[in-house]
Design a protein around this motif. Sequence first.
Motif, PDB file in Angstrom:
ATOM      1  N   ALA A   1       0.834  -1.206   0.000  1.00 26.24           N
ATOM      2  CA  ALA A   1       0.000   0.000   0.000  1.00 26.24           C
ATOM      3  C   ALA A   1       0.865   1.252   0.000  1.00 26.24           C
ATOM      4  CB  ALA A   1      -0.929  -0.003   1.217  1.00 26.24           C
ATOM      5  N   ALA A   2       1.987   1.205   0.727  1.00 25.65           N
ATOM      6  CA  ALA A   2       2.911   2.338   0.749  1.00 25.65           C
ATOM      7  C   ALA A   2       3.524   2.560  -0.624  1.00 25.65           C
ATOM      8  CB  ALA A   2       4.011   2.095   1.786  1.00 25.65           C
ATOM      9  N   ALA A   3       3.894   1.470  -1.277  1.00 23.90           N
ATOM     10  CA  ALA A   3       4.508   1.574  -2.602  1.00 23.90           C
ATOM     11  C   ALA A   3       3.539   2.150  -3.623  1.00 23.90           C
ATOM     12  CB  ALA A   3       4.997   0.193  -3.050  1.00 23.90           C
ATOM     13  N   MET A   4       2.264   1.828  -3.486  1.00 23.73           N
ATOM     14  CA  MET A   4       1.257   2.296  -4.440  1.00 23.73           C
ATOM     15  C   MET A   4       0.755   3.693  -4.105  1.00 23.73           C
ATOM     16  SD  MET A   4       1.041  -0.207  -6.564  1.00 23.73           S
ATOM     17  CE  MET A   4      -0.480   0.167  -7.448  1.00 23.73           C
ATOM     18  N   GLY A   5       1.065   4.181  -2.908  1.00 28.19           N
ATOM     19  CA  GLY A   5       0.445   5.427  -2.461  1.00 28.19           C
ATOM     20  C   GLY A   5       1.349   6.629  -2.376  1.00 28.19           C
ATOM     21  N   ASP A   6       2.581   6.545  -2.884  1.00 26.95           N
ATOM     22  CA  ASP A   6       3.506   7.680  -2.862  1.00 26.95           C
ATOM     23  C   ASP A   6       3.657   8.211  -1.431  1.00 26.95           C
ATOM     24  OD1 ASP A   6       5.287   9.469  -3.981  1.00 26.95           O
ATOM     25  OD2 ASP A   6       3.745  10.946  -4.473  1.00 26.95           O
TER      26      ASP A   6
END
Length: 293
Positions: free
Chosen positions: A246-251
């Motif tokens: 989720a962190a990787a996809m959420g900038d």
Amino acid sequence: MFQRVLICTDFSDGLHRLRHFISSLALAGMKQIVFLHAVPLSERGIIPQVDSEKIEQAQTRFAEAIGESPTDVEVKIEVQSGKPVDIILKVAQTYRSQLIILGSQSHSLLTEKLVGSTMSNLSRRTPIPLLVLRPQLIYAYTSEELILRCQHLFRSLLLPYNGTQAADYLVQKVKQLAQQQSGRYLQQCKLCWVLEDTGRREIPRKILPQQAEQALSQIKADLEVENLQVEIEVREGYSVTEVLEAAAMGDISAIAVSSGTIGKLQEWLVSSFAAELLRFSWYPILFFPNERG
């Protein structure tokens, strides 16, 4: 946000590089920055003694930070000899630090149990939030990249949420930060609830996806009152893996977590989500110690 900050470095974690980016850290809201290096006691004789030579060497390495700092930022250098955790706590109290920044290599649970870690020891002994950075990332950044990273340390936070007391405590801490800075430094939050997949049909979920989404929507509305842009997401699977994705996809600038068990007996029995995230995440971790667990 965090105006009085203590940056701890052993010169192998890359954090000493931040002495060249005082102006950028000021843009993240910092008004007082204390650089701290703990020098181990010399074991040359029978009785451990202060290593004056290493203290002088460390002070020399830090000296240029004073000259480069903008006039509106107070920069202090502290080089002391002794046990790192004791020194960090003493210096943080002296300067009334609101945030402690430190580097941390990734550790296995077994390694941490055998040798301990500065971060876990600090989390047991101070209520001050900790920002944990991976040394490999600090070293890998170019100067241009570090300028931007220092300016936006807290711009976008990912908040793992699961309905526990620790999760609610985390939300309240982030809300307080938002209230203090009126959207200048912390601008966005993403709330992520991971429903653990047991893989067994006979074991019903305690929380259904619709219930999790409804709970996150209520928190979103509460945080948006503080001028935050808030997204919510419900995932299924292993919590640490899903949160990192989720962190990787959420900038995301950093992942915020809270726990009252890191470094305590519970950690020897069952590793907590926060501890696992601290061990495996390459993202900066903004950790709020929680005495209530």
